[in-house]
Write an enzyme that holds these catalytic residues in place. Structure first.
Site, short mmCIF file in Angstrom:
data_model
loop_
_atom_site.label_atom_id
_atom_site.label_comp_id
_atom_site.label_asym_id
_atom_site.label_seq_id
_atom_site.Cartn_x
_atom_site.Cartn_y
_atom_site.Cartn_z
N PHE A 449 38.71 47.35 42.26
CA PHE A 449 38.58 47.11 40.68
C PHE A 449 39.46 45.95 40.14
O PHE A 449 40.65 45.80 40.68
CB PHE A 449 38.95 48.31 39.91
CG PHE A 449 38.17 49.49 40.01
CD1 PHE A 449 37.20 49.95 39.14
CD2 PHE A 449 38.26 50.49 41.15
CE1 PHE A 449 36.43 51.07 39.37
CE2 PHE A 449 37.75 51.53 41.32
CZ PHE A 449 36.56 51.93 40.42
N ASP A 450 38.93 45.23 39.33
CA ASP A 450 39.96 44.04 38.71
C ASP A 450 40.57 44.74 37.57
O ASP A 450 40.46 45.99 37.10
CB ASP A 450 39.17 43.14 37.73
CG ASP A 450 39.76 42.02 37.08
OD1 ASP A 450 41.07 41.61 37.48
OD2 ASP A 450 39.63 41.83 35.73
#
Length: 760
Positions: A449-450
């Site tokens: 995930f960013d």
């Protein structure tokens, strides 16, 4: 730029929708024929009627392609340039090509459908039912001694006509093109039964075969209609407000900057921003959100907004969504052909032409399987030379084996599941671009995930104000807000926004002489004082007035809790600290918990923030790993490393800054794609709403689709494996083979349709 233009001139890509595929094998034959055309670089044909094409414009043009498709017995519904069918435009067509397509479509709606006729599109089903009725009556009357035999025979002949009409039509068309399909075999078998005097068996054969085909078309149309329903979301007209008056116009007449009026409980006609009125809008048709979203006017109604991706959700509206109980005035920011809805429809239609790994595998299997079956049948035709039986018996057995070995169920098993899966996902606010991402998503073992805007809100908030010495908290905050008011940095804006809320009506003094130090902080003048606001690095090279060890340790302590901390100095005196934090999304912890329950082993955060901030956020929301201080290219390296450690890795981001990392992952997933054109184009899977909680639904749907594809493969291959020896050894005749053959085809199609009812 000239090179780019010349490439675009040389090559073209088209998406064409057609009617007329009789079955999956027919679609594949058309695909093979298209790929053989000079100038066609690649084609992908879906049994649902979507054809994706890439071709050289110098060698072949669109007219030649359409002409070829018509020769194949297909009815052109629309091409990529003819988007008004999707947008429900009401204007007259002007281009000759569009006129042609419109006429083609009109004919198709009446009687020109390949399975149409006197009863329209249901003709094949009605003919099949008439065939069954005539067969049943004839069979019943054959047991009544007082009724002559010719009565039953007449009814059987009638059954032959109605049951064999479409079978004969398809058989003749296929043979005329040099093909040899199961329709021809059924016809030969029925004629053979009649010659032997077995009229009832022949009529039963044609009844079952035609009924199976009709039901298969009905089932596939159900999945197609689920996708077509997306196009019907947009209203045909809009209420345009001009010079204080409103008038109804077609949505194709709307231009960027126009003002439209949306009445209560009616559909919104265009993508835009609210400039007047407050209401709640049901965005479920586009984003899948179950709860209506409150909408308020933008601050600056004179701004155009058409080139702005950073529009607040509370201000933005989409075409096809439904207004609540109050009237809204909306400024149009996209033309009808470029609206989120129209792009979504186009991308979903393109997704139908993208084959999954399983489908590619079954296509390859069939290439070897079909010739092998034909060799086997050729040998069985000559069986009367080896064993003591008449040629008619050998011929009958060979036909039975051909019916048994026809891979109809195998051909339709994967496309029907992909079509249903893509349709269900679109209805739930998830765009899945074809069979490959649909299958891959369900096999993920790790998700990266960013951080900013994905796991967190993406909006830093003022979390702590810590005075040092004799200064009061409000006085410190006034100084910080005054100085930060000069800066455009996102952190500075957060300090000003939240600081003013805390100070309420307190007057803020004016600062001046701003000087920014990249990545470290700012300097400014306030009254007669010099004010410094920044991180510890700012003071490292400033002068000899360094912060004390006690102050430094306080800064480090705040940073270890995940805060971005700014130390404030007035002249030579350190007067306080302010801390900001990009807070995790409310749903992040719960969503990650669900993903863990679903068996996702690793959930990794990739961020440019320092490792301490990354660790603090990861601990709060339950991530397995947090990798901080990463540049965009280092995120790509991190994904490559993950792919070596885990078999399938997804990257979840906004589709803009994270595009390189998403491209290198097994599946790229973009959030909030409804508000971002870039996200819609770059991702394999786009979550239309800016909601992380949609992810478990998408993964669950993918796993269900994968399970159904496996079930369909086992059914289709298993039945072929059982039927071939059964017909060779005479345990099953053609009638039984037809029943099981058609039954298995219907079984896999209706099994795939279960995906349309998948619950979140």
């Amino acid at each position: 730029m000239r090179t780019g233009a010349s490439i675009l001139d040389k090559y073209d890509h088209k998406l064409i929708e057609v009617e007329g595929f009789r079955h999956a094998r027919h679609a594949r034959k058309v695909e093979e024929s298209l790929n053989r055309l000079d100038g066609v670089l690649q084609s992908s044909v879906a049994v649902s009627g979507m054809i994706g094409l890439e071709y050289e414009t110098a060698k072949i043009d669109e007219k030649k392609i359409l002409k070829f498709l018509r020769k194949e017995g297909l009815n052109i519904i629309t091409t990529e340039v003819d988007v008004e069918r999707y947008l429900k435009k009401t204007s007259e067509d002007t281009e000759p090509l569009k006129e042609t397509n419109k006429k083609e479509q009109d004919k198709g709606e009446d009687h020109n459908h390949p399975h149409g006729g006197v009863f329209g599109k249901k003709t094949e089903l009605i003919f099949s039912i008439i065939c069954g009725a005539l067969l049943g009556i004839g069979f019943g009357l054959s047991y009544v001694e007082s009724i002559p035999e010719w009565v039953s025979l007449s009814l059987y002949i009638g059954a032959y006509f109605f049951g064999g009409y479409f079978t004969a039509k398809e058989a003749v068309e296929t043979v005329a093109k040099g093909g040899f399909e199961i329709d021809f075999l059924m016809l030969v078998a029925a004629i053979g039964a009649a010659i032997l005097g077995e009229w009832a068996e022949g009529a039963l054969l044609l009844f079952l075969f035609s009924l199976g085909h009709a039901l298969e078309h009905y089932a596939m149309n159900k999945a197609r209609k689920s996708i077509a329903a997306l196009a019907d979301l947009a209203p045909k007209t809009a209420l345009l407000k001009k010079d204080g008056k409103t008038k109804e116009v077609g949505i194709e007449k709307l231009s960027i900057g126009d003002i439209i009026v949306v009445k209560p409980n009616s559909k919104i006609s265009a993508d835009g921003v609210v400039i007047n009125g407050k209401s709640s809008v049901n965005q479920a048709p586009i984003t899948g959100e179950s709860v209506p979203v409150d909408k308020v006017p933008v601050d600056d109604i004179s701004k155009e907004y058409s080139a702005d991706d950073e529009i607040n959700d509370e201000n933005r509206v989409f075409a096809g969504t439904i207004n609540g109980n109050n009237t809204l005035e909306i400024k149009v920011i996209k033309e009808a052909k470029d609206s989120t809805l129209s792009r979504l429809v186009k991308l979903v239609n393109e997704a139908q032409t993208q084959k999954s790994p399983t489908q590619l595998l079954t296509d390859k299997f069939e290439k070897y399987f079909v010739p092998s079956v034909l060799i086997l049948v050729g040998g069985l035709l000559l069986a009367f030379l080896v064993i003591d039986e008449p040629f008619s018996a050998s011929f009958y057995r060979a036909m039975a084996v051909l019916v048994a070995a026809s891979p109809c169920a195998l051909a339709i098993s994967t496309p029907s599941a992909v079509l249903s899966g893509v349709a269900r996902a679109a209805r739930g606010g998830v765009l899945i671009k074809g069979g490959r991402p649909l299958e891959d998503l369900g096999e993920l073992t790790a998700i990266a995930f960013d951080k900013t805007g994905t796991l967190t809100e993406g909006k830093p908030k003022l979390t702590k104000v810590v005075p040092l010495g004799n200064i009061e908290e409000n006085e410190l905050l006034k100084i910080a807000v005054a100085v930060e008011n000069l800066s455009d940095h996102p952190l500075a804006k957060a300090v000003v926004r939240d600081g003013k809320k805390r100070l309420e009506a307190t007057e803020i003094p004016d600062a001046s002489d701003l000087e920014a130090v990249l990545g470290k902080g700012i300097k400014a003048s306030l009254g007669g004082d010099k004010i410094y606001v920044g991180n510890l690095d700012l003071y490292e090279d400033l002068d000899d007035a360094k912060p004390s060890e006690e102050i430094t340790s306080k800064v480090r302590e705040l940073e270890s809790g995940g805060n971005t901390t700014m130390l404030i100095r007035r002249n030579q005196e350190y007067i306080g600290m302010i801390a900001l934090m990009d807070t995790p999304r409310e749903a992040a912890k719960e969503t990650l918990g669900k993903l863990k329950e679903m068996g996702i082993k690793r959930m990794i955060m990739l961020t440019g923030d320092n490792q301490k901030v990354a660790d603090a956020v990861a601990k709060k929301i339950g991530l397995t790993d947090a990798w901080g201080s990463l540049l965009p290219e280092e995120k790509v390296d991190a994904i490559k490393k993950l792919k070596e450690e885990e078999s399938k890795v997804a990257m979840v981001g906004d589709g803009v800054n994270d595009a390189p990392a998403m491209a290198n992952s097994t599946v790229g997933i973009a959030m909030g794609a409804a508000g971002s054109d870039v996200a819609l184009e770059t991702a394999d899977i786009a979550l239309m709403a800016d909601k992380l909680e949609t992810l478990p639904f998408a993964i669950g749907l993918s796993r269900k689709a994968k399970a159904i594809i496996k079930q369909n493969l086992w059914v289709s291959l298993g039945i072929v494996a059982l039927l071939i020896p059964a017909t060779i050894f005479g345990w099953a005749n053609i009638g039984i083979a037809v029943v099981i053959h058609e039954g298995s085809t219907l079984l896999v199609v209706f099994n795939a349709l279960r995906l349309l009812a998948y619950k979140k």
